[in-house]
Enzyme design. Sequence first.
Site, PDB file in Angstrom:
ATOM      1  N   ASP A 173      44.873  44.429  35.377  1.00  0.00           N
ATOM      2  CA  ASP A 173      45.561  43.905  36.708  1.00  0.00           C
ATOM      3  C   ASP A 173      46.373  45.195  37.023  1.00  0.00           C
ATOM      4  O   ASP A 173      46.386  46.267  36.320  1.00  0.00           O
ATOM      5  CB  ASP A 173      46.270  42.789  36.730  1.00  0.00           C
ATOM      6  CG  ASP A 173      46.424  42.200  38.047  1.00  0.00           C
ATOM      7  OD1 ASP A 173      46.482  42.763  38.909  1.00  0.00           O
ATOM      8  OD2 ASP A 173      46.795  40.849  38.250  1.00  0.00           O
TER       9      ASP A 173
ATOM     10  N   GLU B 169      52.269  36.544  45.017  1.00  0.00           N
ATOM     11  CA  GLU B 169      52.695  36.759  43.759  1.00  0.00           C
ATOM     12  C   GLU B 169      54.198  36.408  43.408  1.00  0.00           C
ATOM     13  O   GLU B 169      54.592  35.257  43.917  1.00  0.00           O
ATOM     14  CB  GLU B 169      52.509  38.312  43.395  1.00  0.00           C
ATOM     15  CG  GLU B 169      50.992  38.633  43.255  1.00  0.00           C
ATOM     16  CD  GLU B 169      50.537  39.959  42.595  1.00  0.00           C
ATOM     17  OE1 GLU B 169      50.760  40.071  41.442  1.00  0.00           O
ATOM     18  OE2 GLU B 169      50.111  41.081  43.305  1.00  0.00           O
TER      19      GLU B 169
END
Length: 569
Positions: A250, A456
Site C-alpha cells: 500500500d 481511510e
Amino acid sequence: MAKVLIPLVGLLYLCCWAATAEDTGFIKYKDPKLPMGIRIRDLMKRMTLAEKIGQMTQIERLNATADVMKNFFIGKHFVIPLVLDADLVKRIGAATAIEVRATGIPYAFAPCIAVCRDPRWGRCYESYSEDPTIVQQMTELISGLQGDIPEGSRKGVPYVGGKDKVAACAKHFVGDGGTINGINENNTVANGHEIYNIHMPAYYNSIIKGVSTVMASYSSLNGVKMHANRAMLTGFLKEALHFRGFVISDWEGIDRITPIPHSNYTYSIQESINAGVDMVMVPYNYPEFISILTDLINKNAIPMNRIDDAVKRILRVKFSMGLFENPIADLTYANMLGSKEHRELAREAVRKSLVLLKNGKTNNNPVLPLPKKAPKILVAGTHADNLGYQCGGWTIEWQGLTGNNITEGTTILKAIEATVDKSTQVVYNENPSDDLLKSNGFSYAVVVVGEVPYAETKGDSFNLTIPAPGPEIITRVCAQIKCVVVVVSGRPVVIEPYIQSIDALVAAWLPGSEGQGVADVLFGDFGFHGRLARTWFKSVDQLPMNIGDAHYDPLYPFGFGLLTEPTHQ
C-alpha cells in the site's frame, strides 16, 4: 487523434528499453507466440540489477518525469482509478475497465474484498458486506475488469483478456475489515477459523478468477504487520494458494512496519521484501528506497532469488496485459468515458442497491411509492442537492469534495424535479424553518441527509451519528409533514432515535453521480428489492455486532429489506 504514451506503466520504460536493447537477431521475449515462461526468462537474463529494482518500485505520478523513469528504471507509478447481484457487478467491472483503458491506464486498484465487521471503520464503505459469502460473490468484479479466465487455465496465473480489460488488484490482504474497534490500520485479533472462514474466502475466489495482483494491508494480524508477514504473504498466499501474480504494498506501506513510520527504513525494506512484497509504493522517497534495497542485495540480506522471483511475477502480469505488444495508449474507447451507456448502468446499480427500511407508520398505510402528481412537495436536507456528498470519498480527491461542480451528474433534488408531474410544485429548502413547514400545505417531504465524504482513517468514527443539522432537519420536518428520509452514507448510522417520527426510511448508500436512480424507485418506476448486506445497529454500544453473534439485537437485521412493486402513474 495521435496516440499517446501511457505514463502509468512506466513499466513502459522497460518496454522502450527492451525495444532498443538488441536490434538484431531473434529475441524470444518479443514473440507473443512463445509461452510466457520462456519470454519472462529471456527478458530477465537481459536485465541488470538496477533494472530489476526499478521494476519493483512504484512512485507518485507527479515524480514520473522522463529523466526519473530513465535513470531509475521505474516500473510503475501511482494512479488510483475509481474503481451489486453478481452479474451487475461484473458488468460494472467491464464498464470500469473500458473507461480506465480509455485514459491509457491498464491497471485498477479494485476490488476491495475486505469483510467489514465493524462499521466504525472508515473504509467500511469500500467493503461489500459483513458476510464473507457475499464478498466472495462480488469478486465477479474481477471477471468484469480482467475478462473471464479461459477454461482449463492454471490456478493462480494472472489473466487480462484484451485491450478493453485491465489488471485487477484484490485488497487488502488480509483481515483489514476486522481490526479492533474498527480502527483503520489497527490490529486484527483472529483465530484460524476467523482468518480462513471470514477474511480469506474472497481471496480464494479472486485467485481462481486469475486476479493479477494482491495488495498487502496496512493492518496487523495477531500483532504482525501484514507488510512483514512472510507466513501469510509467501507461505499462504503464494505457496499454499499458488498465487502467481505480484504482491504490491500500500502507499508507503512498508514505512509503517515500524511503530514510528520510516524510523528504520533499512529494516522495513528488508522485512517487507523478504516477507513477499514484490512491488513497493514509494511515492516520494524512491532514490532512498532504491539505494537501500541495492545495498541490502549486495550484502546478501535480501537474496537475489527473492528479487528474481519478484521481477518474474511483475513481468508475468505485464506480459498478460499485452504491454510489450501494445506499449502505446489506445484511444479506441475515449468516447466511452462518461458515456450514456455507462451512466445508465450506474443508475441501474443505484436503484438496485437501495434498501427500504420502513414504509409507513402502520403496515396498512404505506408511503412509498410516492405519487408524482401532488400540489406541492418539499425537498429538504444537507444531501438533497450535493453531488460531492452523493459520491463520497476517493472521488476526484482522496477525501472527496462537496458541491456540484466536481463532475457531471444528477443530484437527488434534480432527479425528483425531473420525475414528478409538471403540475407538481417542488420547493427546495435545505433547512426549512417551522414557519415554512406550517404555512405551505405540503403533501409530503423528502428529507435527504447523511455522512459527509471521508476516506481511510479520517472516516473512523466512534459515534456514527449523522452530522448536524441532519438530525434536527429530520426531527423538525417529520414532526409536521408526512416524510420520507433518505440516508446517504457509506455504512449504517445512528437513526433509531428518530425512527418513530419517520414515515418511510431509505438507505441510499453512496449513489454517486446518478441520483436519478433514487427517484426511479421513490416514485415507483421501479420497485425496491435491495437487502441489507450489513447489520443496521440500534446503538454503537452494540458494536461490533454481526449476523450470528450471540448478542445480535439489531434495529434492522442483515438481509432485511422491504419490497415494493412498480406503479403506473
